[in-house]
Write an enzyme that holds these catalytic residues in place. Structure first.
Site, short mmCIF file in Angstrom:
data_model
loop_
_atom_site.label_atom_id
_atom_site.label_comp_id
_atom_site.label_asym_id
_atom_site.label_seq_id
_atom_site.Cartn_x
_atom_site.Cartn_y
_atom_site.Cartn_z
N SER A 120 0.85 -1.19 0.00
CA SER A 120 0.00 0.00 0.00
C SER A 120 0.88 1.24 0.00
O SER A 120 1.62 1.49 0.97
CB SER A 120 -0.90 0.00 1.23
OG SER A 120 -1.52 1.27 1.33
N HIS A 125 -1.18 -1.30 -4.25
CA HIS A 125 -2.45 -0.92 -3.62
C HIS A 125 -2.47 0.60 -3.44
O HIS A 125 -1.60 1.17 -2.80
CB HIS A 125 -2.59 -1.64 -2.28
CG HIS A 125 -3.92 -1.46 -1.63
ND1 HIS A 125 -5.05 -2.16 -2.02
CD2 HIS A 125 -4.32 -0.67 -0.61
CE1 HIS A 125 -6.07 -1.80 -1.25
NE2 HIS A 125 -5.66 -0.89 -0.40
N ASP A 159 -4.68 3.76 -2.22
CA ASP A 159 -5.83 4.12 -1.38
C ASP A 159 -6.33 5.52 -1.69
O ASP A 159 -5.62 6.50 -1.50
CB ASP A 159 -5.40 4.10 0.10
CG ASP A 159 -5.26 2.69 0.64
OD1 ASP A 159 -6.21 1.91 0.51
OD2 ASP A 159 -4.18 2.39 1.19
N MET A 168 -8.89 8.37 -0.61
CA MET A 168 -9.72 8.78 0.53
C MET A 168 -10.25 10.19 0.30
O MET A 168 -9.51 11.05 -0.20
CB MET A 168 -8.89 8.75 1.82
CG MET A 168 -8.26 7.41 2.08
SD MET A 168 -7.49 7.37 3.71
CE MET A 168 -6.61 5.81 3.64
N HIS A 203 -8.28 1.24 -4.23
CA HIS A 203 -9.26 1.05 -3.14
C HIS A 203 -9.89 2.41 -2.86
O HIS A 203 -9.22 3.29 -2.32
CB HIS A 203 -8.50 0.50 -1.93
CG HIS A 203 -9.30 0.34 -0.68
ND1 HIS A 203 -8.70 0.17 0.56
CD2 HIS A 203 -10.64 0.30 -0.45
CE1 HIS A 203 -9.64 0.05 1.48
NE2 HIS A 203 -10.82 0.13 0.90
N MET A 224 -12.14 4.75 -0.90
CA MET A 224 -12.86 4.96 0.36
C MET A 224 -13.53 6.33 0.26
O MET A 224 -13.02 7.34 0.77
CB MET A 224 -11.86 4.91 1.53
CG MET A 224 -11.40 3.49 1.84
SD MET A 224 -9.82 3.44 2.71
CE MET A 224 -8.71 3.50 1.34
N MET A 253 -11.62 -5.44 5.30
CA MET A 253 -10.81 -4.49 6.08
C MET A 253 -10.57 -5.10 7.46
O MET A 253 -11.51 -5.43 8.17
CB MET A 253 -11.55 -3.16 6.24
CG MET A 253 -11.62 -2.28 5.00
SD MET A 253 -10.04 -1.86 4.25
CE MET A 253 -9.15 -1.12 5.61
N GLY A 309 -8.83 4.31 6.83
CA GLY A 309 -8.45 5.70 7.01
C GLY A 309 -6.95 5.92 7.20
O GLY A 309 -6.41 6.89 6.70
N PHE A 310 -6.32 5.00 7.93
CA PHE A 310 -4.91 5.23 8.27
C PHE A 310 -4.12 3.93 8.24
O PHE A 310 -4.66 2.87 8.56
CB PHE A 310 -4.80 5.86 9.66
CG PHE A 310 -5.52 7.18 9.76
CD1 PHE A 310 -4.89 8.36 9.37
CD2 PHE A 310 -6.85 7.23 10.18
CE1 PHE A 310 -5.57 9.56 9.42
CE2 PHE A 310 -7.54 8.44 10.23
CZ PHE A 310 -6.89 9.61 9.84
N GLY A 311 -2.84 4.07 7.89
CA GLY A 311 -1.93 2.93 7.98
C GLY A 311 -1.45 2.76 9.41
O GLY A 311 -1.71 3.60 10.28
N GLY A 312 -0.77 1.66 9.66
CA GLY A 312 -0.09 1.45 10.95
C GLY A 312 -0.98 1.06 12.11
O GLY A 312 -0.55 1.13 13.26
N ASP A 323 -6.82 -6.14 4.22
CA ASP A 323 -6.15 -4.84 4.26
C ASP A 323 -6.18 -4.29 5.68
O ASP A 323 -7.26 -4.04 6.23
CB ASP A 323 -6.90 -3.91 3.29
CG ASP A 323 -6.26 -2.53 3.14
OD1 ASP A 323 -5.18 -2.30 3.70
OD2 ASP A 323 -6.87 -1.70 2.44
N GLY A 324 -4.98 -4.09 6.25
CA GLY A 324 -4.88 -3.46 7.56
C GLY A 324 -4.14 -4.32 8.57
O GLY A 324 -4.57 -5.42 8.88
N GLY A 356 1.05 -2.06 4.15
CA GLY A 356 1.62 -0.73 4.00
C GLY A 356 2.84 -0.55 4.87
O GLY A 356 3.99 -0.71 4.42
N SER A 357 2.63 -0.26 6.15
CA SER A 357 3.76 0.06 7.02
C SER A 357 4.77 -1.09 7.11
O SER A 357 5.98 -0.85 7.11
CB SER A 357 3.27 0.48 8.41
OG SER A 357 2.18 -0.28 8.80
C1 DX5 Z 1 -6.24 1.93 5.40
C2 DX5 Z 1 -5.81 1.54 4.01
C3 DX5 Z 1 -4.71 0.54 3.98
C4 DX5 Z 1 -3.44 0.93 4.67
C5 DX5 Z 1 -2.90 -0.30 5.34
O1 DX5 Z 1 -7.48 2.50 5.35
O2 DX5 Z 1 -6.90 1.00 3.29
O3 DX5 Z 1 -4.46 0.12 2.64
O4 DX5 Z 1 -2.46 1.46 3.82
O5 DX5 Z 1 -1.81 0.05 6.09
P1 DX5 Z 1 -1.11 -0.96 7.11
O6 DX5 Z 1 -0.66 -2.15 6.29
O7 DX5 Z 1 0.02 -0.16 7.65
O8 DX5 Z 1 -2.12 -1.34 8.12
ZN ZN Z 2 -6.55 0.02 1.29
#
Ligand code: DX5
Ligand code: ZN
Length: 221
Positions: A9, A34, A36, A38, A67, A69, A141, A146-149, A179-180, A201-202
């Site tokens: 991501s 991927h 995202d 938003m 993706h 959102m 999900m 909304g956020f990574g990590g 995802d997540g 992602g992270s």
């Molecule tokens: C969150 C995103 C994810 C995000 C995942 O809403 O849809 O794609 O980048 O990040 P990690 O892998 O760090 O949880």
């Molecule tokens: Zn995503």
């Protein structure tokens, strides 16, 4: 089951070293990217538009997994189909009902793009089960979007098991993506439950791209 696909991501990409990171990603064993989108409405965060997708598509040879959102998936899907998305996944929570969901899947496919439907952690997949043939992918999900990590929510795997059973029973081609909170440990749980496409992602961008992609790929069962 299908070959395991890793979809890093780019929400977690280091944008001060964009071209370097894109090159690393392209040379890794990750086949999908991927992306995202938003809108600051459906989720409390804002990200990327179509021009960035066009640029990234030129820079890498990867499947563009978009993706969205957003509260207006109909319009946004069209924009990203034109920008070169290969897969567009919208949220079940963002459409009026299951009929509207199926209509949008069909519209996405008619634009020559694979259609995906995503559900947030608290949304059931039951309404989708009778219509999986309309979908190329279902995205579970495993954190609030909304956020990574964020930390992986293990109870979302029950939905993966339900989907996997139905897909196998009906001999469908639908992929199951998660995802997540995916890392070397949670990926194993997800794959064991029936996931064939891992978004990360992270984990990927904080631990060395090529190595972490390979660690995730090693979770193939
Ligand atoms: C969150 C995103 C994810 C995000 C995942 O809403 O849809 O794609 O980048 O990040 P990690 O892998 O760090 O949880
Ligand atoms: Zn995503």
């Amino acid at each position: 089951m299908k070959e395991l696909v890793i979809a890093p991501s780019i929400l977690s990409l280091d944008y001060s070293r964009t071209s370097e990171q894109l090159k690393e990603l392209d040379e890794s064993n990750a086949k999908w990217m991927h992306f995202d989108v938003m809108d600051g409405h459906f989720v409390p965060n804002l990200t990327f538009g179509p021009d960035l997708l066009k640029g990234f598509k030129k820079a890498v040879d990867m499947v563009m997994d978009v993706h969205i959102m957003v509260d207006n998936p109909d319009m946004v899907a069209e924009i990203f189909a034109k920008a070169g998305a290969d897969v567009i996944t919208f949220h079940l929570e963002a459409v009026k009902d299951v009929d509207a969901c199926i209509q949008l899947c069909r519209k996405i496919r008619e634009m020559g793009v694979q259609a995906g439907v995503s559900v947030k952690p608290k949304t059931s997949v039951d309404a989708l089960l009778a219509h999986l043939k309309e979908m190329d992918l279902v995205l579970i999900m495993s954190v609030e979007p909304g956020f990574g990590g964020q930390s992986f929510m293990e109870d979302t795997l029950e939905k993966v098991r339900i989907l996997r059973e139905r897909i196998e029973k009906e001999g469908l081609n639908t992929r199951i993506e998660i995802d997540g909170g995916i890392n070397g440990e949670t990926a194993k749980l997800a794959v064991a439950a029936g996931v064939d496409t891992l978004v990360a992602g992270s984990y990927v961008f904080k631990n060395g791209i090529a190595e972490s992609v390979d660690k995730l790929l090693a979770c193939q069962r």
